[in-house]
Write a protein that holds these residues in place. Structure first.
Motif, PDB file in Angstrom:
ATOM      1  N   GLU A 129     -38.850  11.895  48.835  1.00 30.20           N
ATOM      2  CA  GLU A 129     -39.732  12.591  47.916  1.00 30.20           C
ATOM      3  C   GLU A 129     -40.985  11.745  47.662  1.00 30.20           C
ATOM      4  O   GLU A 129     -40.906  10.531  47.516  1.00 30.20           O
ATOM      5  CB  GLU A 129     -39.013  12.852  46.592  1.00 30.20           C
ATOM      6  N   LEU A 130     -42.133  12.397  47.669  1.00 27.98           N
ATOM      7  CA  LEU A 130     -43.385  11.694  47.446  1.00 27.98           C
ATOM      8  C   LEU A 130     -43.634  11.537  45.956  1.00 27.98           C
ATOM      9  O   LEU A 130     -43.350  12.448  45.175  1.00 27.98           O
ATOM     10  CB  LEU A 130     -44.551  12.452  48.093  1.00 27.98           C
ATOM     11  N   GLU A 131     -44.166  10.391  45.586  1.00 27.44           N
ATOM     12  CA  GLU A 131     -44.534  10.151  44.188  1.00 27.44           C
ATOM     13  C   GLU A 131     -45.871  10.844  43.926  1.00 27.44           C
ATOM     14  O   GLU A 131     -46.842  10.622  44.652  1.00 27.44           O
ATOM     15  CB  GLU A 131     -44.664   8.651  43.932  1.00 27.44           C
ATOM     16  N   VAL A 132     -45.922  11.681  42.902  1.00 27.42           N
ATOM     17  CA  VAL A 132     -47.154  12.365  42.513  1.00 27.42           C
ATOM     18  C   VAL A 132     -47.833  11.527  41.441  1.00 27.42           C
ATOM     19  O   VAL A 132     -47.216  11.157  40.435  1.00 27.42           O
ATOM     20  CB  VAL A 132     -46.873  13.797  42.003  1.00 27.42           C
ATOM     21  N   VAL A 133     -49.112  11.213  41.660  1.00 29.64           N
ATOM     22  CA  VAL A 133     -49.870  10.344  40.756  1.00 29.64           C
ATOM     23  C   VAL A 133     -51.107  11.092  40.271  1.00 29.64           C
ATOM     24  O   VAL A 133     -52.049  11.301  41.035  1.00 29.64           O
ATOM     25  CB  VAL A 133     -50.294   9.039  41.476  1.00 29.64           C
ATOM     26  N   PRO A 134     -51.133  11.509  38.999  1.00 22.69           N
ATOM     27  CA  PRO A 134     -52.342  12.151  38.462  1.00 22.69           C
ATOM     28  C   PRO A 134     -53.464  11.111  38.330  1.00 22.69           C
ATOM     29  O   PRO A 134     -53.216   9.968  37.939  1.00 22.69           O
ATOM     30  CB  PRO A 134     -51.915  12.655  37.084  1.00 22.69           C
ATOM     31  N   TRP A 135     -54.678  11.514  38.681  1.00 18.54           N
ATOM     32  CA  TRP A 135     -55.817  10.596  38.586  1.00 18.54           C
ATOM     33  C   TRP A 135     -57.041  11.390  38.106  1.00 18.54           C
ATOM     34  O   TRP A 135     -57.331  12.450  38.658  1.00 18.54           O
ATOM     35  CB  TRP A 135     -56.120   9.977  39.945  1.00 18.54           C
ATOM     36  N   PRO A 136     -57.776  10.852  37.115  1.00 18.50           N
ATOM     37  CA  PRO A 136     -58.996  11.550  36.673  1.00 18.50           C
ATOM     38  C   PRO A 136     -60.087  11.483  37.746  1.00 18.50           C
ATOM     39  O   PRO A 136     -60.451  10.392  38.202  1.00 18.50           O
ATOM     40  CB  PRO A 136     -59.426  10.783  35.426  1.00 18.50           C
ATOM     41  N   LEU A 137     -60.578  12.638  38.144  1.00 17.65           N
ATOM     42  CA  LEU A 137     -61.662  12.681  39.124  1.00 17.65           C
ATOM     43  C   LEU A 137     -62.899  11.971  38.581  1.00 17.65           C
ATOM     44  O   LEU A 137     -63.671  11.400  39.343  1.00 17.65           O
ATOM     45  CB  LEU A 137     -61.977  14.134  39.489  1.00 17.65           C
ATOM     46  N   SER A 138     -63.054  11.963  37.269  1.00 23.67           N
ATOM     47  CA  SER A 138     -64.181  11.264  36.644  1.00 23.67           C
ATOM     48  C   SER A 138     -64.073   9.746  36.820  1.00 23.67           C
ATOM     49  O   SER A 138     -65.050   9.032  36.608  1.00 23.67           O
ATOM     50  CB  SER A 138     -64.273  11.612  35.156  1.00 23.67           C
ATOM     51  N   ARG A 139     -62.904   9.251  37.252  1.00 23.74           N
ATOM     52  CA  ARG A 139     -62.714   7.820  37.520  1.00 23.74           C
ATOM     53  C   ARG A 139     -62.559   7.554  39.020  1.00 23.74           C
ATOM     54  O   ARG A 139     -61.891   6.616  39.435  1.00 23.74           O
ATOM     55  CB  ARG A 139     -61.487   7.297  36.764  1.00 23.74           C
ATOM     56  N   LEU A 140     -63.215   8.377  39.831  1.00 14.95           N
ATOM     57  CA  LEU A 140     -63.135   8.225  41.278  1.00 14.95           C
ATOM     58  C   LEU A 140     -63.629   6.854  41.726  1.00 14.95           C
ATOM     59  O   LEU A 140     -63.036   6.236  42.611  1.00 14.95           O
ATOM     60  CB  LEU A 140     -63.936   9.333  41.968  1.00 14.95           C
ATOM     61  N   ASN A 141     -64.664   6.347  41.107  1.00 17.10           N
ATOM     62  CA  ASN A 141     -65.177   5.026  41.488  1.00 17.10           C
ATOM     63  C   ASN A 141     -64.143   3.930  41.274  1.00 17.10           C
ATOM     64  O   ASN A 141     -64.087   2.970  42.038  1.00 17.10           O
ATOM     65  CB  ASN A 141     -66.465   4.713  40.737  1.00 17.10           C
ATOM     66  N   PRO A 196     -55.741  18.811  45.098  1.00 17.66           N
ATOM     67  CA  PRO A 196     -55.099  19.660  44.102  1.00 17.66           C
ATOM     68  C   PRO A 196     -55.531  19.260  42.682  1.00 17.66           C
ATOM     69  O   PRO A 196     -55.305  18.136  42.245  1.00 17.66           O
ATOM     70  CB  PRO A 196     -53.607  19.400  44.311  1.00 17.66           C
ATOM     71  N   MET A 197     -56.142  20.198  41.989  1.00 16.47           N
ATOM     72  CA  MET A 197     -56.650  19.933  40.639  1.00 16.47           C
ATOM     73  C   MET A 197     -55.668  20.501  39.609  1.00 16.47           C
ATOM     74  O   MET A 197     -55.473  21.705  39.516  1.00 16.47           O
ATOM     75  CB  MET A 197     -58.033  20.559  40.463  1.00 16.47           C
ATOM     76  N   ALA A 198     -55.046  19.609  38.840  1.00 17.13           N
ATOM     77  CA  ALA A 198     -54.120  20.029  37.785  1.00 17.13           C
ATOM     78  C   ALA A 198     -54.883  20.649  36.616  1.00 17.13           C
ATOM     79  O   ALA A 198     -54.368  21.520  35.921  1.00 17.13           O
ATOM     80  CB  ALA A 198     -53.285  18.849  37.308  1.00 17.13           C
ATOM     81  N   ASP A 199     -56.102  20.173  36.391  1.00 15.32           N
ATOM     82  CA  ASP A 199     -57.012  20.728  35.395  1.00 15.32           C
ATOM     83  C   ASP A 199     -58.429  20.402  35.858  1.00 15.32           C
ATOM     84  O   ASP A 199     -58.616  19.971  36.991  1.00 15.32           O
ATOM     85  CB  ASP A 199     -56.710  20.203  33.977  1.00 15.32           C
ATOM     86  N   ASP A 200     -59.408  20.576  35.005  1.00 12.89           N
ATOM     87  CA  ASP A 200     -60.803  20.379  35.424  1.00 12.89           C
ATOM     88  C   ASP A 200     -61.136  18.958  35.856  1.00 12.89           C
ATOM     89  O   ASP A 200     -62.127  18.739  36.553  1.00 12.89           O
ATOM     90  CB  ASP A 200     -61.756  20.792  34.300  1.00 12.89           C
ATOM     91  N   ASP A 201     -60.331  17.971  35.436  1.00  9.50           N
ATOM     92  CA  ASP A 201     -60.648  16.586  35.789  1.00  9.50           C
ATOM     93  C   ASP A 201     -59.496  15.832  36.449  1.00  9.50           C
ATOM     94  O   ASP A 201     -59.683  14.715  36.901  1.00  9.50           O
ATOM     95  CB  ASP A 201     -61.108  15.811  34.538  1.00  9.50           C
TER      96      ASP A 201
END
Length: 187
Positions: free
Chosen positions: A142-154, A51-56
């Motif tokens: 309830e599950l904790e939602v954690v936003p993560w930048p896809l650009s920091r996948l490594n 699920p992408m909240a925005d482009d990254d």
């Protein structure tokens, strides 16, 4: 392409019925015979959603993982119910697990978890253009939602509570798709 082995016999191995384990007697094209054990797939498979909240920004979830007896960071996922496509199942699971629906769902590809002994497939679905909507799910908390930048996948790969292989594969596949370096079905 090689000819598939002939299946001469199938026998259920789990008398309790809890797991769909079977033994299969095979004959290969060269005449060799072997007996393999495998987990039969129950149901229609599953989905794992990026699920992408925005482009990254991808939305991860932290949930209890009974197999490891710890909380694990990963992607929302769940089974495909009767009458659902992978996209419909992904949209439902998103609403149940993270409280969002998606206006744009792209089924990228199915992953085999352990094809040597398991017939199960999980479909990777990219979810974009999210909007708030919550459905009642089957999670015990309830599950904790954690936003993560896809650009920091490594960097995510090095997180101690991120180890689920399907999530890792799905994130790399989605990153390549979003960057235009890969298309479903492309050679």
């Amino acid at each position: 392409m090689r000819k598939l082995p002939i299946i001469h016999a199938r026998r259920p191995l789990d008398p309790s019925g809890r797991f769909a384990v079977e033994e299969i007697d095979l004959e290969f094209s060269n005449g060799e015979r072997r007996t393999f054990e495998r987990l039969k797939s129950g149901g229609l498979g599953a989905v794992i959603i990026v699920p992408m909240a925005d482009d990254d920004t991808v939305l991860l979830v932290r949930e209890y993982a009974a197999g490891l007896h710890r909380y694990e960071l990963g992607l929302p996922k769940g089974r495909i119910d009767e009458g659902e496509t992978p996209a419909l199942a992904a949209d439902r699971e998103l609403k149940e697990e993270i409280g969002f629906g998606a206006r744009e769902l792209t089924t990228l590809l199915p992953l085999a978890l352990a094809p040597s002994y398991m017939a199960h497939r999980t479909h990777v679905v990219l979810a974009q253009d999210l909007y708030p909507e919550k459905l009642e799910g089957d999670e015990p908390e309830e599950l904790e939602v954690v936003p993560w930048p896809l650009s920091r996948l490594n960097a995510l790969v090095n997180e101690p509570d991120f180890s689920e292989g399907r999530s890792l594969a799905a994130l790399f596949i989605a990153r390549e798709y979003l960057a235009g370096r890969w298309q479903p079905g492309a050679q």
